[in-house]
Design a protein around this motif. Structure first.
Motif, PDB file in Angstrom:
ATOM      1  N   ASP A  56       0.797  -1.223   0.000  1.00  0.00           N
ATOM      2  CA  ASP A  56       0.000   0.000   0.000  1.00  0.00           C
ATOM      3  C   ASP A  56       0.833   1.277   0.000  1.00  0.00           C
ATOM      4  O   ASP A  56       0.296   2.353  -0.193  1.00  0.00           O
ATOM      5  N   SER A  57       2.133   1.168   0.250  1.00  0.00           N
ATOM      6  CA  SER A  57       2.967   2.338   0.429  1.00  0.00           C
ATOM      7  C   SER A  57       3.601   2.812  -0.879  1.00  0.00           C
ATOM      8  O   SER A  57       3.971   2.008  -1.730  1.00  0.00           O
ATOM      9  N   ASN A  58       3.748   4.116  -1.006  1.00  0.00           N
ATOM     10  CA  ASN A  58       4.416   4.704  -2.163  1.00  0.00           C
ATOM     11  C   ASN A  58       5.871   5.053  -1.877  1.00  0.00           C
ATOM     12  O   ASN A  58       6.534   5.638  -2.719  1.00  0.00           O
ATOM     13  N   ALA A  59       6.370   4.740  -0.696  1.00  0.00           N
ATOM     14  CA  ALA A  59       7.742   5.084  -0.331  1.00  0.00           C
ATOM     15  C   ALA A  59       8.738   4.311  -1.195  1.00  0.00           C
ATOM     16  O   ALA A  59       8.462   3.202  -1.663  1.00  0.00           O
ATOM     17  N   ALA A  60       9.910   4.908  -1.388  1.00  0.00           N
ATOM     18  CA  ALA A  60      10.945   4.275  -2.211  1.00  0.00           C
ATOM     19  C   ALA A  60      11.406   2.951  -1.595  1.00  0.00           C
ATOM     20  O   ALA A  60      11.649   1.970  -2.318  1.00  0.00           O
ATOM     21  N   LEU A  61      11.517   2.919  -0.262  1.00  0.00           N
ATOM     22  CA  LEU A  61      11.928   1.680   0.396  1.00  0.00           C
ATOM     23  C   LEU A  61      10.885   0.585   0.197  1.00  0.00           C
ATOM     24  O   LEU A  61      11.234  -0.583   0.001  1.00  0.00           O
ATOM     25  N   ALA A  62       9.614   0.954   0.215  1.00  0.00           N
ATOM     26  CA  ALA A  62       8.560  -0.039  -0.016  1.00  0.00           C
ATOM     27  C   ALA A  62       8.665  -0.610  -1.422  1.00  0.00           C
ATOM     28  O   ALA A  62       8.494  -1.818  -1.622  1.00  0.00           O
ATOM     29  N   LYS A  63       8.975   0.232  -2.391  1.00  0.00           N
ATOM     30  CA  LYS A  63       9.159  -0.256  -3.763  1.00  0.00           C
ATOM     31  C   LYS A  63      10.327  -1.221  -3.823  1.00  0.00           C
ATOM     32  O   LYS A  63      10.241  -2.290  -4.443  1.00  0.00           O
ATOM     33  N   ASP A  64      11.432  -0.866  -3.155  1.00  0.00           N
ATOM     34  CA  ASP A  64      12.594  -1.758  -3.132  1.00  0.00           C
ATOM     35  C   ASP A  64      12.245  -3.105  -2.491  1.00  0.00           C
ATOM     36  O   ASP A  64      12.670  -4.159  -2.963  1.00  0.00           O
ATOM     37  N   LEU A  65      11.471  -3.064  -1.419  1.00  0.00           N
ATOM     38  CA  LEU A  65      11.069  -4.305  -0.752  1.00  0.00           C
ATOM     39  C   LEU A  65      10.131  -5.129  -1.628  1.00  0.00           C
ATOM     40  O   LEU A  65      10.222  -6.357  -1.657  1.00  0.00           O
ATOM     41  N   ARG A  66       9.213  -4.471  -2.341  1.00  0.00           N
ATOM     42  CA  ARG A  66       8.333  -5.207  -3.262  1.00  0.00           C
ATOM     43  C   ARG A  66       9.150  -5.890  -4.350  1.00  0.00           C
ATOM     44  O   ARG A  66       8.899  -7.055  -4.687  1.00  0.00           O
ATOM     45  N   LEU A  67      10.135  -5.180  -4.875  1.00  0.00           N
ATOM     46  CA  LEU A  67      11.002  -5.783  -5.896  1.00  0.00           C
ATOM     47  C   LEU A  67      11.822  -6.934  -5.312  1.00  0.00           C
ATOM     48  O   LEU A  67      12.013  -7.959  -5.967  1.00  0.00           O
ATOM     49  N   LEU A  68      12.285  -6.761  -4.070  1.00  0.00           N
ATOM     50  CA  LEU A  68      13.049  -7.823  -3.413  1.00  0.00           C
ATOM     51  C   LEU A  68      12.186  -9.066  -3.202  1.00  0.00           C
ATOM     52  O   LEU A  68      12.647 -10.192  -3.431  1.00  0.00           O
ATOM     53  N   VAL A  69      10.936  -8.879  -2.786  1.00  0.00           N
ATOM     54  CA  VAL A  69      10.026 -10.017  -2.599  1.00  0.00           C
ATOM     55  C   VAL A  69       9.824 -10.747  -3.919  1.00  0.00           C
ATOM     56  O   VAL A  69       9.911 -11.985  -3.988  1.00  0.00           O
ATOM     57  N   ARG A  70       9.603 -10.018  -4.987  1.00  0.00           N
ATOM     58  CA  ARG A  70       9.398 -10.644  -6.300  1.00  0.00           C
ATOM     59  C   ARG A  70      10.667 -11.333  -6.794  1.00  0.00           C
ATOM     60  O   ARG A  70      10.606 -12.396  -7.399  1.00  0.00           O
ATOM     61  N   GLU A  71      11.809 -10.741  -6.487  1.00  0.00           N
ATOM     62  CA  GLU A  71      13.082 -11.361  -6.867  1.00  0.00           C
ATOM     63  C   GLU A  71      13.282 -12.680  -6.139  1.00  0.00           C
ATOM     64  O   GLU A  71      13.678 -13.685  -6.744  1.00  0.00           O
ATOM     65  N   ARG A  72      12.989 -12.692  -4.846  1.00  0.00           N
ATOM     66  CA  ARG A  72      13.153 -13.930  -4.054  1.00  0.00           C
ATOM     67  C   ARG A  72      12.177 -15.013  -4.532  1.00  0.00           C
ATOM     68  O   ARG A  72      12.518 -16.192  -4.556  1.00  0.00           O
ATOM     69  N   ILE A  73      10.966 -14.612  -4.915  1.00  0.00           N
ATOM     70  CA  ILE A  73       9.989 -15.589  -5.424  1.00  0.00           C
ATOM     71  C   ILE A  73      10.465 -16.136  -6.763  1.00  0.00           C
ATOM     72  O   ILE A  73      10.362 -17.333  -7.025  1.00  0.00           O
ATOM     73  N   THR A  74      11.011 -15.275  -7.611  1.00  0.00           N
ATOM     74  CA  THR A  74      11.508 -15.705  -8.916  1.00  0.00           C
ATOM     75  C   THR A  74      12.684 -16.658  -8.761  1.00  0.00           C
ATOM     76  O   THR A  74      12.826 -17.616  -9.526  1.00  0.00           O
ATOM     77  N   ILE A  75      13.510 -16.445  -7.747  1.00  0.00           N
ATOM     78  CA  ILE A  75      14.637 -17.349  -7.474  1.00  0.00           C
ATOM     79  C   ILE A  75      14.130 -18.727  -7.099  1.00  0.00           C
ATOM     80  O   ILE A  75      14.768 -19.735  -7.377  1.00  0.00           O
ATOM     81  N   GLY A  76      12.962 -18.778  -6.478  1.00  0.00           N
ATOM     82  CA  GLY A  76      12.394 -20.068  -6.098  1.00  0.00           C
ATOM     83  C   GLY A  76      12.164 -20.230  -4.611  1.00  0.00           C
ATOM     84  O   GLY A  76      11.853 -21.325  -4.145  1.00  0.00           O
ATOM     85  N   ASP A  77      12.303 -19.156  -3.841  1.00  0.00           N
ATOM     86  CA  ASP A  77      12.062 -19.230  -2.405  1.00  0.00           C
ATOM     87  C   ASP A  77      10.580 -19.451  -2.128  1.00  0.00           C
ATOM     88  O   ASP A  77       9.715 -18.967  -2.859  1.00  0.00           O
ATOM     89  N   SER A  78      10.301 -20.172  -1.053  1.00  0.00           N
ATOM     90  CA  SER A  78       8.915 -20.335  -0.612  1.00  0.00           C
ATOM     91  C   SER A  78       8.487 -19.063   0.123  1.00  0.00           C
ATOM     92  O   SER A  78       9.312 -18.192   0.418  1.00  0.00           O
ATOM     93  N   ASP A  79       7.207 -18.958   0.423  1.00  0.00           N
ATOM     94  CA  ASP A  79       6.706 -17.779   1.132  1.00  0.00           C
ATOM     95  C   ASP A  79       7.400 -17.625   2.482  1.00  0.00           C
ATOM     96  O   ASP A  79       7.781 -16.520   2.877  1.00  0.00           O
ATOM     97  N   GLU A  80       7.578 -18.734   3.191  1.00  0.00           N
ATOM     98  CA  GLU A  80       8.230 -18.697   4.503  1.00  0.00           C
ATOM     99  C   GLU A  80       9.683 -18.272   4.377  1.00  0.00           C
ATOM    100  O   GLU A  80      10.204 -17.544   5.231  1.00  0.00           O
TER     101      GLU A  80
END
Length: 150
Positions: A56-80
Motif C-alpha cells: 500500500d505504500s508509495n515510499a521508495a523503500l517499499a518499492k525496493d522491498l516489493r522488488l526484493l520479494v518478487r526477486e526472491r519468489i523468482t529465485i524459487g524461495d517459498s513464502d516462509e
C-alpha cells in the motif's frame, strides 16, 4: 437529484478503497507468482510509513522491498523463506503481524492481561463497597445520637 446521489456514492466508495502502490513495472509476468508476491507484501510493514504494508505504500523503500520479494519468489524461495529473509535482514518489526515467540509474548498477552486486571479491579472495588455492614450502635450510642438530633 438521483444522479447527484449516485455520483456522490461512487465518490465515497472510490475514496474508501485503499490505494494500491504496486506499479505495473514491478509485477511478475506469472500470475501465480504475482499473487504470492501480493500476499507476502501485504504482510510486510513499510519501514518508512510503519502502519502500511509495502503493498500500500508509495515510499521508495517499499518499492525496493516489493522488488526484493518478487526477486526472491523468482529465485524459487517459498513464502516462509521470503519472510525469513526479510526478518533476518530487517528484524521482526518488518512483519505487520509479529510472530508469537518469547520476544513478542508480552505483546500478544497484553490485551488478555489488561482485561483480567480490569475485571480484578472491578471485583475488588465491588467487594470493598459491598463489604460487611458496620456494627450496630449500642444503647449508649443511640441515646447520645438522640440527644444530638433532638
Amino acid at each position: 437529484m438521483t444522479l447527484r446521489i449516485g455520483l456522490l456514492l461512487a465518490l465515497v466508495v472510490t475514496a474508501a478503497t485503499p490505494a494500491i502502490a504496486v506499479n505495473p513495472d514491478e509485477m511478475v509476468a506469472d500470475a501465480a507468482r504475482e499473487a504470492r508476491a501480493r500476499t507476502i507484501s501485504a504482510e510486510v510493514r513499510c519501514m518508512v510509513c510503519q502502519n502500511q504494508s509495502i503493498d500500500d505504500s508509495n515510499a521508495a523503500l517499499a518499492k525496493d522491498l516489493r522488488l526484493l520479494v518478487r526477486e526472491r519468489i523468482t529465485i524459487g524461495d517459498s513464502d516462509e523463506e521470503v519472510l525469513a529473509y526479510l526478518v533476518d535482514r530487517y528484524g521482526e518489526f518488518v512483519l505487520l503481524k509479529p510472530r508469537v515467540n518469547g520476544h513478542t509474548l508480552l505483546l500478544w498477552m497484553s490485551p488478555v492481561l489488561l482485561v483480567l486486571s480490569a475485571v480484578a479491579t472491578l471485583v475488588w472495588m465491588s467487594l470493598r463497597r459491598n463489604g460487611p455492614p458496620p456494627p450496630a450502635l449500642s444503647e449508649d450510642e443511640l441515646a447520645k445520637l438522640d440527644d444530638i438530633v433532638l
